[in-house]
Design an enzyme around this catalytic site. Structure first.
Site, PDB file in Angstrom:
ATOM      1  N   LYS A  66     -17.350 -45.445  67.453  1.00  0.00           N
ATOM      2  CA  LYS A  66     -16.299 -44.944  65.969  1.00  0.00           C
ATOM      3  C   LYS A  66     -17.754 -45.028  64.903  1.00  0.00           C
ATOM      4  O   LYS A  66     -18.398 -45.303  65.143  1.00  0.00           O
ATOM      5  CB  LYS A  66     -16.043 -46.211  65.619  1.00  0.00           C
ATOM      6  CG  LYS A  66     -15.066 -45.413  63.920  1.00  0.00           C
ATOM      7  CD  LYS A  66     -13.940 -46.621  64.309  1.00  0.00           C
ATOM      8  CE  LYS A  66     -13.314 -46.297  62.401  1.00  0.00           C
ATOM      9  NZ  LYS A  66     -11.883 -47.762  62.362  1.00  0.00           N
ATOM     10  N   SER A 141      -7.339 -46.624  61.247  1.00  0.00           N
ATOM     11  CA  SER A 141      -8.577 -45.412  61.135  1.00  0.00           C
ATOM     12  C   SER A 141      -9.315 -45.211  62.165  1.00  0.00           C
ATOM     13  O   SER A 141     -10.112 -43.750  62.285  1.00  0.00           O
ATOM     14  CB  SER A 141      -9.693 -45.809  60.210  1.00  0.00           C
ATOM     15  OG  SER A 141      -9.958 -46.781  60.525  1.00  0.00           O
ATOM     16  N   SER A 165      -6.472 -50.867  61.883  1.00  0.00           N
ATOM     17  CA  SER A 165      -7.233 -49.848  62.532  1.00  0.00           C
ATOM     18  C   SER A 165      -7.481 -49.527  63.975  1.00  0.00           C
ATOM     19  O   SER A 165      -7.607 -48.995  64.277  1.00  0.00           O
ATOM     20  CB  SER A 165      -9.052 -49.781  62.057  1.00  0.00           C
ATOM     21  OG  SER A 165      -8.091 -48.866  60.349  1.00  0.00           O
TER      22      SER A 165
HETATM   23  N1  GLN Z   1      -4.604 -48.611  57.886  1.00  0.00           N
HETATM   24  C1  GLN Z   1      -4.943 -49.147  57.182  1.00  0.00           C
HETATM   25  C2  GLN Z   1      -5.587 -48.986  55.756  1.00  0.00           C
HETATM   26  O1  GLN Z   1      -5.787 -47.741  55.146  1.00  0.00           O
HETATM   27  C3  GLN Z   1      -6.411 -50.188  57.522  1.00  0.00           C
HETATM   28  C4  GLN Z   1      -7.677 -49.433  57.492  1.00  0.00           C
HETATM   29  C5  GLN Z   1      -8.215 -50.160  58.510  1.00  0.00           C
HETATM   30  O2  GLN Z   1      -8.236 -51.428  59.134  1.00  0.00           O
HETATM   31  N2  GLN Z   1      -9.817 -49.527  58.733  1.00  0.00           N
HETATM   32  O3  GLN Z   1      -6.392 -49.823  54.900  1.00  0.00           O
END
Ligand code: GLN
Length: 457
Positions: A66, A141, A165
């Site tokens: 990532k 994400s 994410s």
């Molecule tokens: N979807 C969640 C957010 O927008 C989690 C993001 C993440 O885990 N980096 O904060």
């Protein structure tokens, strides 16, 4: 996973992965392809094998990173314009551990800029497409990482999970995704989102692969003072009948019918294998989403304040003085969702609103921690959906931040409590979209989650 040996060379494994990456270019998975670096490392491993020297447990295994993990291979951009051109002088501890065992990074993957999002549509480079349906989001994400594994380009990929994410994109693409107990894997060298909930995790195709990666990557790190002493490799899993909780509060019409059906099917499977199902009431979880979207912006706005155009990556050149340079760099460099969260974070931390928002959210977090502790005095594991819906259409929610945040309602409370969660594949919808569930356990039960997930296959 396929590891290089006398029969299959690391170069073959890497070349295959690179070819597949090219083949699936239109999914927009990678922000950087590490062709030269990966082939060089593969040849070194093959030479070692030919000389009869010992190689690591992940020798020649191609993986995707990532793009918010720092390493000296390729720019680390976190899919944000403001980090474009940033070449890290350091390597994340987790990356160093994987590579010490011979794993080979073939590319960096797309994400929502700075990991803010649930669909990978907030990336400066544009969205990644879902592995089962190109009209739909990959989840986020860590969307690029999930799709790289789901399309079988690589054996595994890294992710970060601050509020879902890893688990949500894993479930949108039909693979395994683990958010470990907070502090299990070092965060050193990973672009910080919210330091008190950020976790490093993995995407794999099997529980066995997940176990291997955890045994390599977990452990204390003097560069991250929040890491726990290595418990993972000392964990003993006791096979046998278990008590599995299902959360009554999540069984309602706001959850997609096919997800509820998938949960019922797995519950029946567990019963048929002699496990006991216990219904739990966890009313404090309803505060999870609101608390998360106060606490996380508060932390991330502090972490992002270092991006000022002076130290890393992009700088807006059209500025007449220093203040304008900061303003223009941030204005041009951050995505709209990044800016929204920076503003929310500063608002909830401001002296007039701190007690009303930040402090209240911190108290709600304590209630959630206690709620999980109470639940785990009654059950060994909890089985719940990862998200209320399967992968949604591209563009469907991107202009409606609240609708997007609501997709996180089942994932964020684990991060607030620091407990681990393993997303597992749980079938497909009639249209062929993948469905996922998550297995949750008390802190430090990561090994047991991985082992117990085999009961759900
Ligand atoms: N979807 C969640 C957010 O927008 C989690 C993001 C993440 O885990 N980096 O904060």
């Amino acid at each position: 996973m396929k590891v290089a040996n006398k029969k299959v060379t690391a170069e073959r494994l890497v070349r295959d992965a690179l070819e597949k990456a090219k083949h699936f270019e239109d999914y927009h998975i990678f922000t950087f392809i590490n062709e030269e670096g990966a082939l060089k490392k593969a040849r070194e491993i093959d030479q070692k094998i030919a000389r009869g020297e010992k190689v690591g447990r992940l020798a020649g295994v191609p993986y995707a990173l990532k793009d918010n993990f720092l390493s000296t291979e390729g720019e680390t951009t976190a899919s944000a314009h403001i980090l474009q051109g940033f070449n890290s002088p350091v390597t994340a501890t987790s990356v160093a551990k994987l590579e010490a065992e011979g794993a080979i990074m073939i590319g960096r993957t797309n994400l929502d800029a700075f990991a803010h999002g649930s669909s990978t549509e907030n990336s400066y480079f544009g969205p990644t497409l879902n592995s089962h349906d190109k009209q739909r989001v990959a989840g986020g994400s860590s969307g690029g990482s999930a799709v790289a594994v789901a399309l079988d380009i690589v054996e595994f990929a890294t992710g970060t999970d601050t509020g879902g994410s890893v688990r949500q994109p894993a479930s949108f693409n039909g693979i395994y995704g683990l958010k470990p107990t907070y502090g299990t894997i070092s965060r050193y060298g990973v672009v910080a989102m919210a330091s008190s909930t950020d976790c490093i995790g993995f995407f794999t195709k099997t529980p066995e692969d997940m176990d291997l990666l955890m045994s390599v990557a977990s452990g204390q790190d003097s560069k991250d003072m929040t890491t726990l002493p290595d418990y993972y490799n000392d964990s003993v899993y006791k096979k046998g009948p278990a008590k599995v909780g299902i959360i009554k509060d999540f069984d309602n019409d706001s959850v997609h019918p096919e997800i509820r059906k998938a949960l019922k099917n797995k519950v029946e499977l567990l019963k048929s294998k002699g496990h006991e199902i216990i219904e739990l009431e966890m009313p404090a979880l309803k505060y999870g989403l609101a608390a998360y979207y106060i606490l996380v912006p508060a932390e991330l706005c502090s972490n992002l304040s270092r991006h000022d155009g002076i130290r890393y990556g992009f700088r807006s050149e059209k500025s007449k003085d220093l203040d304008a340079l900061y303003e223009n760099t941030r204005n041009e460099g951050f995505m709209p969702e990044n800016k929204r969260r920076i503003m929310i974070g500063n608002f909830v931390l401001s002296s007039g609103f701190y007690d009303a928002y930040f402090l209240k959210a911190a108290k709600a977090r304590t209630l959630i921690v206690q709620e999980y502790a109470r639940a785990f005095s009654k059950v060994d594991y909890i089985l719940t959906p990862v998200s209320p819906n399967p992968a949604f259409k591209l563009g469907e929610k991107v202009d409606d931040p609240v609708a997007m945040y609501l997709e996180d309602v089942m994932s964020v409370s684990l991060n607030l409590a620091g407990v681990p969660g393993l997303a597992i594949p749980a079938g497909e919808t009639k249209e062929g979209l993948s469905l996922g569930l998550q297995l949750v356990g008390p802190r430090r039960s990561d090994k047991a989650l991985i082992e117990f997930s085999k009961e759900l296959i």
